[in-house]
Write a protein that holds these residues in place. Sequence first.
Motif, PDB file in Angstrom:
ATOM      1  N   SER A  26       0.868  -1.174   0.000  1.00  0.00           N
ATOM      2  CA  SER A  26       0.000   0.000   0.000  1.00  0.00           C
ATOM      3  C   SER A  26       0.904   1.222   0.000  1.00  0.00           C
ATOM      4  O   SER A  26       1.862   1.298   0.770  1.00  0.00           O
ATOM      5  CB  SER A  26      -0.891   0.002   1.249  1.00  0.00           C
ATOM      6  OG  SER A  26      -1.718   1.146   1.272  1.00  0.00           O
ATOM      7  N   GLN A  88      -6.789  -7.864  -3.646  1.00  0.00           N
ATOM      8  CA  GLN A  88      -6.606  -6.739  -2.727  1.00  0.00           C
ATOM      9  C   GLN A  88      -7.530  -6.820  -1.525  1.00  0.00           C
ATOM     10  O   GLN A  88      -8.499  -7.573  -1.519  1.00  0.00           O
ATOM     11  CB  GLN A  88      -6.791  -5.409  -3.447  1.00  0.00           C
ATOM     12  CG  GLN A  88      -8.180  -5.158  -3.963  1.00  0.00           C
ATOM     13  CD  GLN A  88      -8.265  -3.839  -4.735  1.00  0.00           C
ATOM     14  OE1 GLN A  88      -7.252  -3.207  -5.032  1.00  0.00           O
ATOM     15  NE2 GLN A  88      -9.455  -3.424  -5.052  1.00  0.00           N
ATOM     16  N   SER A  90      -8.637  -4.101   2.216  1.00  0.00           N
ATOM     17  CA  SER A  90      -8.434  -2.856   2.960  1.00  0.00           C
ATOM     18  C   SER A  90      -8.213  -3.177   4.421  1.00  0.00           C
ATOM     19  O   SER A  90      -8.815  -4.103   4.968  1.00  0.00           O
ATOM     20  CB  SER A  90      -9.646  -1.929   2.810  1.00  0.00           C
ATOM     21  OG  SER A  90      -9.727  -1.460   1.491  1.00  0.00           O
ATOM     22  N   CYS A  98      -6.490   1.744   4.544  1.00  0.00           N
ATOM     23  CA  CYS A  98      -5.423   1.551   3.556  1.00  0.00           C
ATOM     24  C   CYS A  98      -5.727   0.331   2.695  1.00  0.00           C
ATOM     25  O   CYS A  98      -6.034  -0.742   3.215  1.00  0.00           O
ATOM     26  CB  CYS A  98      -4.085   1.343   4.260  1.00  0.00           C
ATOM     27  SG  CYS A  98      -3.619   2.704   5.344  1.00  0.00           S
ATOM     28  N   THR A  99      -5.634   0.495   1.385  1.00  0.00           N
ATOM     29  CA  THR A  99      -5.869  -0.604   0.462  1.00  0.00           C
ATOM     30  C   THR A  99      -4.539  -1.239   0.092  1.00  0.00           C
ATOM     31  O   THR A  99      -3.595  -0.547  -0.296  1.00  0.00           O
ATOM     32  CB  THR A  99      -6.582  -0.111  -0.807  1.00  0.00           C
ATOM     33  OG1 THR A  99      -7.841   0.447  -0.431  1.00  0.00           O
ATOM     34  CG2 THR A  99      -6.811  -1.254  -1.784  1.00  0.00           C
ATOM     35  N   PHE A 100      -4.471  -2.556   0.220  1.00  0.00           N
ATOM     36  CA  PHE A 100      -3.277  -3.323  -0.101  1.00  0.00           C
ATOM     37  C   PHE A 100      -3.529  -4.144  -1.358  1.00  0.00           C
ATOM     38  O   PHE A 100      -4.542  -4.827  -1.465  1.00  0.00           O
ATOM     39  CB  PHE A 100      -2.895  -4.248   1.058  1.00  0.00           C
ATOM     40  CG  PHE A 100      -2.253  -3.537   2.209  1.00  0.00           C
ATOM     41  CD1 PHE A 100      -0.884  -3.536   2.360  1.00  0.00           C
ATOM     42  CD2 PHE A 100      -3.030  -2.857   3.130  1.00  0.00           C
ATOM     43  CE1 PHE A 100      -0.289  -2.869   3.417  1.00  0.00           C
ATOM     44  CE2 PHE A 100      -2.446  -2.186   4.186  1.00  0.00           C
ATOM     45  CZ  PHE A 100      -1.067  -2.190   4.338  1.00  0.00           C
TER      46      PHE A 100
END
Length: 117
Positions: A26, A88, A90, A98-100
């Motif tokens: 992220s 993905q 969050s 946060c988005t991974f």
Amino acid sequence: MLALLLNAGSPPYQVMLNEFSGTFSSGTGPNQMLFSADTATNQFYFTCQQDNVYILGNFVKQAENVYYIESANAAVIPNQTVEYADYQFSLIINDNDCTFQKTSQACTIIGNSDRYQ
């Protein structure tokens, strides 16, 4: 001979499976954070080098693509449920969503695993 020429210099091919395992990132540059999930141990490693934060935690699969994250440092990563979809997920970190995005099938850590607590 032709087959050898076609494969010469090719980078190794790595298949990324659409599953909650491997390394996710992220942010970019100095703000980049890493989250690595090891399905063999059900542990995760969170890395934020900019803030010198290295967290070890556990995760439990609750349903298809739904995981409960339990952090050793709940002040930074509170215990929470995450939904994984399309490579993905969050995660709430320091009160920010946060988005991974998945970057590797391998579980990656920075430095020695002893620094993760």
